[in-house]
Design a protein around this motif. Sequence first.
Motif, mmCIF file in Angstrom:
data_model
loop_
_atom_site.group_PDB
_atom_site.id
_atom_site.type_symbol
_atom_site.label_atom_id
_atom_site.label_comp_id
_atom_site.label_asym_id
_atom_site.label_seq_id
_atom_site.Cartn_x
_atom_site.Cartn_y
_atom_site.Cartn_z
ATOM 1 N N THR A 85 11.065 -1.215 -41.097
ATOM 2 C CA THR A 85 11.915 1.262 -40.640
ATOM 3 C C THR A 85 10.278 2.236 -40.818
ATOM 4 O OG1 THR A 85 13.592 0.349 -41.281
ATOM 5 C CG2 THR A 85 13.395 2.295 -40.039
ATOM 6 N N SER A 89 10.932 3.576 -35.047
ATOM 7 C CA SER A 89 12.384 2.366 -35.038
ATOM 8 C C SER A 89 13.581 2.846 -34.630
ATOM 9 C CB SER A 89 12.415 2.104 -36.381
ATOM 10 O OG SER A 89 11.757 1.522 -36.993
ATOM 11 N N ASN A 90 14.122 2.132 -34.199
ATOM 12 C CA ASN A 90 15.616 2.597 -33.902
ATOM 13 C C ASN A 90 16.917 1.766 -34.203
ATOM 14 O OD1 ASN A 90 15.967 1.056 -31.688
ATOM 15 N ND2 ASN A 90 14.295 2.264 -31.026
ATOM 16 N N TYR A 91 17.480 2.335 -33.964
ATOM 17 C CA TYR A 91 18.342 0.872 -34.367
ATOM 18 C C TYR A 91 18.983 -0.319 -33.540
ATOM 19 C CZ TYR A 91 21.836 1.904 -30.455
ATOM 20 O OH TYR A 91 22.483 2.034 -29.116
ATOM 21 N N MET A 99 18.172 2.253 -40.054
ATOM 22 C CA MET A 99 17.869 3.495 -39.839
ATOM 23 C C MET A 99 18.758 4.504 -40.111
ATOM 24 S SD MET A 99 15.840 4.011 -37.141
ATOM 25 C CE MET A 99 14.670 5.650 -37.563
#
Length: 341
Positions: A85, A89-91, A99
């Motif tokens: 991460t 990054s993102n979910y 996240m």
Amino acid sequence: MKRWYLYPFSLGYHMVTGIRNTMYDLGIFKSTKFKTPIINVGNLSVGGSGKSPMVMYLAKSLSKHYRTGVLSRGYGRLTKGYDVTNYDSNYKTVGDEAMQLFERFKNRFVIAVSEDRVPGAKKVIDDMDLDVLILDDAMQHRAIKAGFNILMTDFNDPYFKDHLLPAGDLRESRAGSKRADIIMVSKCPDELTEETKQYYISRIKPERGQKVFFSSIGYDENVYSREKMLPDNNLNYYDILLITGIANPKPLLNHLAKFSQRVKHLKFRDHHNFSDADIKNIIEEYKKLGEYKLILTTEKDYVRLKTFDYLRDLVYYWPINVVIDKKEEFNQVIMNYVNKR
């Protein structure tokens, strides 16, 4: 028993999971050990038992003294494989739990995801030169032999009162608790008597060497949006649209009730991926509220909801932390394990 009519199916589930655990116990199925200390935070049940706050607590504490990493499977992400991460990054790429950790702690410790735990653990330990690794939700992932296991169980739904799937919510039999070094009774009420603690300990029946601790949820004194902070005692001035996509929102609802009675709750399933239709419905419900209103959600749900332009400046989240009874003793047990290695 929660779903007694499904009990016959639980017998088959018990046989399958029992054979699998026996295979690992006998060494027929390989379980990989690592020289680096590995702490696993898991449970026996499906749904929330307070694993994420415990992972946060451990990572925050250990990172003060050691190069620390967290490895999760990245549940709910749209990608596969190993990833670390970062600010890009993102979910969708690493999952909401990873996240959530990064949003709060940034690069204070390493946060990696891999659905295949063994190569994922090896890579993050070697690449990041870790002193200790925390596994998130790996009690049943026995391909890794963690050096230390923390079993989380909800005060309101303890494993010793539960039954195997599908009649109950246990992913494996209660005997799985024997693999734990610590059994943490989570989400306890604030006023927990010694008599109640002793009752739980008597039902848990800890093995020799096992320790039982108790913890509760501690809510921040403020709620936060992208750019604003609001003291919790100001919530009574607002109509609140509460959005949850977690396994058990009851503790949050109970805490929020201390500050406001004007709450509309939209409940979604755990790790829910919000669609455009969901967002449209949320906006419509928000517009129905009074002049002074806000949208409130959990820290985990916030990492998903904030990605929608219409909600980005409307949504507040309420951070939580774990509050451990006998905190110093708990910390010492953890440090003793890490220092031994």
